[in-house]
Motif scaffolding. Structure first.
Motif, PDB file in Angstrom:
ATOM      1  N   GLY A 224       8.548  -7.209   1.381  1.00 43.70           N
ATOM      2  CA  GLY A 224       7.451  -6.418   1.608  1.00 43.70           C
ATOM      3  C   GLY A 224       6.147  -7.074   1.666  1.00 43.70           C
TER       4      GLY A 224
ATOM      5  N   VAL B 174       5.507  -2.929   3.253  1.00 38.01           N
ATOM      6  CA  VAL B 174       6.837  -2.554   3.188  1.00 38.01           C
ATOM      7  C   VAL B 174       7.665  -3.189   4.291  1.00 38.01           C
ATOM      8  CG1 VAL B 174       8.809  -0.706   3.119  1.00 38.01           C
ATOM      9  CG2 VAL B 174       6.559  -0.503   1.716  1.00 38.01           C
TER      10      VAL B 174
ATOM     11  N   SER C 129       7.296  -3.935  -1.053  1.00 33.76           N
ATOM     12  CA  SER C 129       8.859  -3.608  -1.170  1.00 33.76           C
ATOM     13  C   SER C 129       9.565  -3.920  -0.079  1.00 33.76           C
ATOM     14  CB  SER C 129       9.020  -2.165  -1.650  1.00 33.76           C
ATOM     15  OG  SER C 129       8.267  -1.837  -2.837  1.00 33.76           O
TER      16      SER C 129
END
Length: 821
Positions: free
Chosen positions: A728, A723, A691
């Motif tokens: 990410g 992340v 992410s």
């Protein structure tokens, strides 16, 4: 010892979890009498006023008034923020001086909770005239007045004025808002005035018409030629006033008979001319009250030997033609054409003795310039001579001063100025336009007045005015705007067609004006109709009223057309399904542009986006999302997942949450896909892995983007997992360049630019602080150095100026787009 550290970690996690669960959820509750404002709207009449808005909160609150279309602040509130409790806010609305309804949204925010109240105001009934006063000359004529009204009206001419004021029928092409009246010539001595009444309900407008009067003196003859022998000259005069006669100071003209009635014949005796020179004198007839009203009798008497020409100078058009010269003579004469003009002035007859009319042929002037010649008349046995000058203008002229004109959907008159040496031939390509008049200013300048009917269609339309002057042609294009579509609120119906009008081409797209048409489009596409290669255009802001909405397109039944949001906003979506969730669910070979989505509910488990759930071989640009998106995986503010597609000039301000592949712009950026010139300001929460601020899982390109949103990891996600502030996870063979993300305590301090990457990737990025200052001075694309975020973003656009990328505002530390190309 290892067992001790594990127990300690578990204890800390439990404490943090307990603190989080004890936090009180924010609340906004409508107060007594204000429930209708939250459920429907707060309505005001055109006169404006103020109303009380009651509500209660359990935390500090803030209220925002949205920006209006033209930036005016016609709606204000008495208080913009406060502490928890029972609140009463006064809402003030100014009088609506415009001729359209208007509305604005009030947003109340408590923590992350927001509720809205729509304030609406009715239009002002109006009936206005472009002018209410006309001055008309004694000779009369036609007057035109434009009526602008949003109510029905009628025209009344009082009986006492109908004898000289009458309404003309509107010519084809004239809008019904253009009224024409014929004013008859006045034979009255005094000035007269009349009225025209325009009644529209309680509103009445009066047009005042003032026509000058005055004396009339008309002679049946103004120029009399008398032989040298003399004679009695009779002149008939007609008058509506008392007049006086001003005789010339000569002794060879005397009054033969004097009378002073209004219409009669006057006689003057002209004595014989015993001189060898011609002579002339003028008798002037004057209005006793106004000497400016007059007529003149010119008496010319020839000498004993004379050649008398009716005119001494003629102007001939470039086309040439026949010239007849009238002369009077009592002697034998001859004539000769000047040598310089002998090739284009040719006598049609050779008789040279006592002929009253001589005819000459004037050839066409093809030289491109004006020319001049003379004809000399000589008395054969005397020294008498007269000269006639012939002036011929240049060849045809046709010059259009302006080739394109634009007019609103209401229609009206278009004034087209043309340089032309004669009245041109005109034709129009459409029947909804017509030439209503041609005004001549001088011999080479004219105005063509074209009447345009109202356009009741939403489509823009054009008409071509073709002009012809002999062998010269020209064209003028008149473009007329389509009618405006009103914003729409959905009642759950599905239209019979997915558009209001249009043919689905790029020049004539399918036009969408209602929520029910979007619902029909979803029904068509989800039933297998792809609309491949077609074009759609949205003309109105749409409010889906929080009713259940089905995204357009699903796996195996993709939307494959071009859809233009036209800068409009869509709110009130209520979407909840497993995958391919968004305004558009599944697109393939499509283009989506120019739309904003906000104030909606979008929930799913996989491939969730504010604009598109899944995109393949498509383009998405100039779009924005402000909706909070909740999902399991593949969540993006603009698109959940894309393959072989491009996103640019897009932004996300909505909050995002999910387990994995969560990105501010795209959840998963597949192979062959690009994300350019975009930004994220929405927070990303409770993420586990893959992410990032722009992309969660990247297999493509990310260029000239930034993220200022806060990224909060799941409590079970230690900071070393995938992340990142931009992405990410970054796959092999991809790159991220000229990208930036906010990192200033306490925001994103534990987040790297990229959470994890494979070998062979290209990374050229840095962080920035709350003032928009980069963490280092960088070399931008194009060779410029900078350490300021907004400058770095715009330096990139300068290098790619020939492409469709938007520029960034220079008055913001974390800039928005300044405009759309």
């Amino acid at each position: 010892m290892k067992h001790f550290y594990v127990c300690l970690a578990v204890l800390v996690t439990c404490i943090l979890t307990a603190c989080s669960e004890g936090e009180v959820a924010p609340e906004i509750l409508p107060g007594a009498g204000s429930e209708i404002y939250f459920e429907d709207a707060m309505n005001f009449g055109s006169d404006g006023g103020n109303k009380s808005l009651h509500f209660s909160t359990n935390k500090d609150w803030t209220i925002y008034v949205a920006n209006t279309v033209n930036g005016s602040r016609w709606c204000t509130v008495s208080q913009t923020s406060g502490q928890a409790g029972d609140i009463s806010v006064q809402v003030y609305v100014e009088a609506n001086e415009g001729y359209d309804d208007r509305n604005v949204v009030l947003t109340i925010q408590v923590g992350e909770l927001m509720k809205t109240v729509v304030v609406t105001q009715k239009q002002k009934d109006a009936l206005t005239l472009t002018t209410d006063r006309f001055e008309v000359g004694q000779e009369g004529g036609t007057i035109h007045v434009e009526v602008k009204s949003n109510i029905s009206y009628e025209v009344v001419i009082p009986d006492e004025y109908k004898g000289w004021i009458s309404q003309k029928d509107a010519g084809r092409g004239l809008s019904s808002s253009i009224l024409s009246f014929e004013i008859a010539a006045s034979e009255e001595y005094e000035k007269r005035e009349g009225k025209i009444m325009i009644h529209g309900g309680a509103v009445t407008e009066v047009i005042n018409v003032y026509q000058t009067g005055g004396g009339i003196i008309l002679l049946t003859e103004s120029d009399v030629c008398v032989s040298d022998r003399g004679e009695i000259v009779a002149v008939e005069i007609k008058s509506n006033c008392e007049f006086e006669v001003k005789m010339p100071d000569v002794d060879w003209i005397t009054v033969a008979n004097a009378r002073s009635v209004s219409s009669h014949t006057l006689y003057y005796t002209v004595s014989p001319n015993e001189t060898y020179d011609g002579r002339e004198a003028e008798i002037v007839f004057l209005d006793k009250k106004n000497s400016n009203v007059s007529d003149t009798l010119c008496i010319r008497q020839v000498q004993k030997d004379a050649i008398l020409l009716s005119e001494n100078e003629y102007s001939i058009s470039a086309d040439g033609g026949t010239l007849d010269i009238v002369l009077q003579t009592n002697i034998e004469y001859s004539y000769s054409v000047s040598e310089i003009a002998s090739d284009w002035i040719v006598a049609n007859q050779s008789r040279s003795l006592r002929k009253e009319i001589l005819s000459f042929s004037i050839k066409e002037n093809a030289t491109g310039y004006n020319r001049e010649g003379t004809i000399v008349f000589n008395g054969i046995s005397s020294g008498v001579s007269e000269i006639v000058t012939i002036k011929q203008m240049q060849s045809n002229v046709l010059v259009v001063n302006q080739k394109e004109y634009r007019i609103g959907s209401q229609g009206g008159l278009v004034n087209i100025d043309v340089q032309v040496n004669r009245i041109p031939e005109t034709s129009l390509s459409e029947t909804w336009a017509s030439v209503s008049n041609i005004v001549t200013y001088d011999k080479n300048n004219k105005r063509i007045i074209v009447g345009i009917d109202p356009n009741i269609s939403f489509q823009k339309r054009t008409v071509i005015l073709s002009l012809k002057n002999k062998n010269l042609t020209a064209e003028v294009v008149i473009a007329q705007n389509g009618s405006n579509a009103n914003d729409d609120i959905w009642n759950g119906d599905i239209a019979t067609m997915a558009y209001a009008e249009g043919k689905g081409t790029e020049d004539n797209p399918y036009l969408i004006t209602q929520c029910s048409q979007m619902a029909k489009l979803a029904q068509d596409v989800n039933s297998g109709k792809t609309y491949k290669g077609c074009y759609f255009k949205l003309l109105a802001n749409l409010n889906f009223n929080n009713l259940v909405y089905t995204p357009i397109g699903q796996e195996g039944r993709a939307f494959s057309a071009n859809w233009d949001g036209n800068g409009k906003m869509i709110i009130g979506l209520n979407i909840s399904q497993d995958k391919n969730v968004g305004l558009f669910g599944y697109i393939d070979g499509s283009t989506i542009k120019g739309v904003s989505v906000s104030q909606s509910t979008i929930i799913g488990k996989e491939k969730i986006g504010g604009i598109v759930g899944y995109a393949k071989s498509s383009r998405i640009y100039n779009c924005s999302n402000e909706v909070e998106l909740i999902s399991g995986s593949h969540v993006g503010g603009i698109a959940g997942c894309i393959d072989a597609s491009k996103i640019f000039n897009c932004c996300n301000r909505g909050k995002l949450s999910g387990d994995d592949c969560v990105g501010g712009i795209v959840g998963r950026n597949g192979e062959g896909s690009e994300i350019w010139n975009s930004y994220n300001k929405g927070s990303i929460r409770e993420v586990w892995s893959s992410s990032g601020g722009i992309v969660g899982y990247n297999c493509g390109e990310i260029v000239n983007c930034y993220n200022s949103g806060t990224i909060k990891l799941s409590n079970l996600n230690p900071p070393f997992l995938t992340v990142g502030g931009i992405a990410g996870y970054n796959h092999t063979g991809t790159y991220i360049v000229y990208c930036y993300y906010l990192k200033q305590a306490p925001v994103n301090m534990e987040i790297n630019l990229v959470g994890d990457l494979d070998w062979g990737t290209c990374i050229d990025c840095c962080t920035f602080n709350g003032s928009g200052e980069l963490s280092e001075t960088i070399l931008c694309d194009g060779g410029q150095y900078t350490s300021i975020l907004k400058d770095a973003l715009n330096y990139f656009i300068l290098v790619h100026e020939d492409e469709d990328y938007n520029y960034w505002r220079t008055d913001m530390a974390w800039p928005d787009f300044v405009s759309e190309k």
